[in-house]
Design an enzyme around this catalytic site. Structure first.
Site, PDB file in Angstrom:
ATOM      1  N   SER A 107      45.765  46.799 -27.183  1.00 31.09           N
ATOM      2  CA  SER A 107      44.576  47.086 -27.981  1.00 31.09           C
ATOM      3  C   SER A 107      43.810  48.305 -27.461  1.00 31.09           C
ATOM      4  CB  SER A 107      43.690  45.839 -28.033  1.00 31.09           C
ATOM      5  OG  SER A 107      42.620  45.999 -28.927  1.00 31.09           O
ATOM      6  N   ASP A 246      40.634  51.550 -32.964  1.00 24.02           N
ATOM      7  CA  ASP A 246      41.100  51.471 -31.578  1.00 24.02           C
ATOM      8  C   ASP A 246      42.612  51.641 -31.553  1.00 24.02           C
ATOM      9  OD1 ASP A 246      41.764  49.032 -32.703  1.00 24.02           O
ATOM     10  OD2 ASP A 246      41.298  47.863 -30.918  1.00 24.02           O
ATOM     11  N   ASP A 248      45.239  49.819 -31.437  1.00 21.57           N
ATOM     12  CA  ASP A 248      46.167  49.080 -32.294  1.00 21.57           C
ATOM     13  C   ASP A 248      45.637  48.892 -33.707  1.00 21.57           C
ATOM     14  OD1 ASP A 248      44.228  47.146 -31.636  1.00 21.57           O
ATOM     15  OD2 ASP A 248      45.679  45.513 -31.705  1.00 21.57           O
ATOM     16  N   ASP A 250      42.940  47.447 -35.118  1.00 25.25           N
ATOM     17  CA  ASP A 250      42.281  46.268 -35.677  1.00 25.25           C
ATOM     18  C   ASP A 250      40.777  46.263 -35.436  1.00 25.25           C
ATOM     19  OD1 ASP A 250      42.176  45.701 -32.974  1.00 25.25           O
ATOM     20  OD2 ASP A 250      43.100  43.715 -33.120  1.00 25.25           O
TER      21      ASP A 250
END
EC number: 5.4.2.10
Length: 450
Positions: A107, A246, A248, A250
């Site tokens: 993430s 960010d 990833d 999400d």
């Protein structure tokens, strides 16, 4: 039953250190595969299949190969999607009718961290019971099916295109983004080749930054956790609005044309106000860290509000429990269950833009009724094994602060999940009072551990 390896969002750590090592990740793939084979009742001759996606970290190549080997050894077919956002894996797993989706990502963490998280066939995070079953298989020796039963792997060439079309479908058909200049920060992450196309194809003039991943620069001074980079991109390029994701994809933070930063609480409020005016909002879920001013503003809309534990996983669980559709965290995880099964930065941004366009407002105008209350956070180090909940002095200090604040504030004591710290948070309308009460509680904690 507690979990040994899985945290609130999969298995995560520094690459090369347990548990993020090639041998462990291969065994994790095998254990997950064995669990799927045992749970899935497929027609004769069919094998379970999983989708693997990843972000742009250099370690993704290593961990992808290890996972693929583990699944193949368990007799599970693998579809490789390459670098795509976490919510894209959730969507494609559901759309392709697969048994599970796997994301290789840490993430918003630096490039030297990585992690593995799973989605169910329906595109939701795996239930705790399934994760516990995977962990049980992890503690057993790794085996291998007969050669004729080994899983096969293939790449999905149109994964990005499928997800782009899905994202666009969540924006109202009668609207477009023509005339809007968007500064878009993709954090050198998984959305670098996807998000710019989504907003461009909807008509926006896109100034894309953070779209040159090299395996080492993901989240490095860019993205949703570093909004100053987006703020400068908005001001320098004369953008109407800024969007930051960010690593990833999400998480979402936005910036208006004046450079004002809008976090998850504010963006959820914009969506909530629009949904309420359309008569399709039952309630909103925040977390323990959501600002009290946000809760009060949602209340003024005439909408029920509830708090989940910190973590988008717990927000999602509470949304399902109550049958509500909207919730999220001030960090920028926003879940719109009427659009997707999980939090999605691109989809959430489109919901905000649709709300602004429908009512002809700027972000500032849409948040005019939302006033954040001052917050004070003090971290107090705790000795190993100290039970702060049982200490009468701490309880008395907290009770006194609660009584002083009344309905105009709140107190939250929360242990850190990663460090031996107790986080003392006080918020309320009066900033000076908030500061004083936070210090008093922190001092009570320090006296208790002395």
């Amino acid at each position: 039953m507690g979990r040994k390896y899985f945290g609130t969002d999969g298995v995560r750590g520094r690459v090369g250190e347990a548990p993020i090592t090639p041998d462990f990740v291969m065994r994790l793939g095998y254990a997950a595969g064995v669990t799927l084979v045992g749970r899935e009742k497929l027609p004769a001759g069919e094998r379970p299949a999983v989708l693997i996606g990843k972000d742009t970290r250099i370690s993704g190549y290593l961990l992808e190969a290890a996972l693929e080997a583990g699944f193949a050894a368990a007799g599970v077919d693998v579809m490789l999607a390459g670098p795509i956002p976490t919510p894209a894996v959730a969507y494609l797993t559901r759309a392709l009718r697969l048994q599970a989706g796997v994301v290789i990502s840490a993430s918003h963490n630096p490039f030297y961290d990585n992690g593995i998280k799973f989605f169910s066939a329906g595109g939701a995070k795996l239930p705790d019971a399934v994760e516990v079953e995977i962990e049980e298989h992890l503690d057993l020796p790794m085996g291998c099916v007969d050669s004729a039963q080994l899983g096969r792997a293939r790449r999905i060439d149109d994964a990005a295109g499928r997800y782009i079309e899905f994202c666009k479908s969540t924006f109202p058909n009668e609207m477009d983004l023509r005339g809007l200049r968007i500064a878009l920060d993709c954090a050198h992450g998984a959305a670098y080749h996807i998000a710019p196309r989504v907003f461009h194809e909807l008509g926006a003039d896109v100034v894309a930054v953070g779209v040159e991943p090299n395996g080492l620069n993901i989240n490095d001074g860019v993205g949703a956790t570093r909004p100053e980079f987006l703020r400068q991109a908005v001001l320098v390029n004369g953008a109407d609005i800024g969007i930051a994701l960010d690593g990833d994809g999400d998480r979402l933070i936005m910036v208006d044309r004046q450079g004002e930063v809008y976090d998850g609480d504010k963006l959820i409020y914009v969506i909530a106000a629009a949904r309420k005016s359309e008569g399709r909002l039952d309630g909103v879920i925040g977390t323990l860290m959501s600002n009290l001013g946000f809760e009060h503003a949602v209340g003024r809309l005439g909408v029920p509000f509830a708090r989940a534990k910190v973590g988008d996983r717990y927000v999602l669980e509470m949304l399902h429990e109550r049958g509500w559709k909207l919730g999220g965290e001030n960090s920028g995880h926003i879940i719109c269950l009427d659009r997707h099964s999980t939090g999605d930065g691109i989809v959430s941004a489109l919901q905000v833009l649709a709300a602004l366009k429908q009512y002809g407002r700027s972000l500032g105008e849409a948040c005019a009724d939302l006033v954040f209350y001052p917050q004070k956070l003090v971290n107090v180090r705790l000795p190993a094994g100290f039970d702060w909940r049982a200490d009468q002095g701490i309880a008395a200090a907290q009770a006194q602060a609660d009584a002083t604040l009344g309905n105009d504030g709140r107190v939250l004591l929360r242990p850190s999940g990663t460090e031996p710290l107790l986080r003392v948070m006080v918020e309320g309308r009066d900033g000076e009072l908030v500061e004083r009460l936070a210090r008093q509680i922190a001092e009570a904690v320090q006296e208790a551990v002395a």
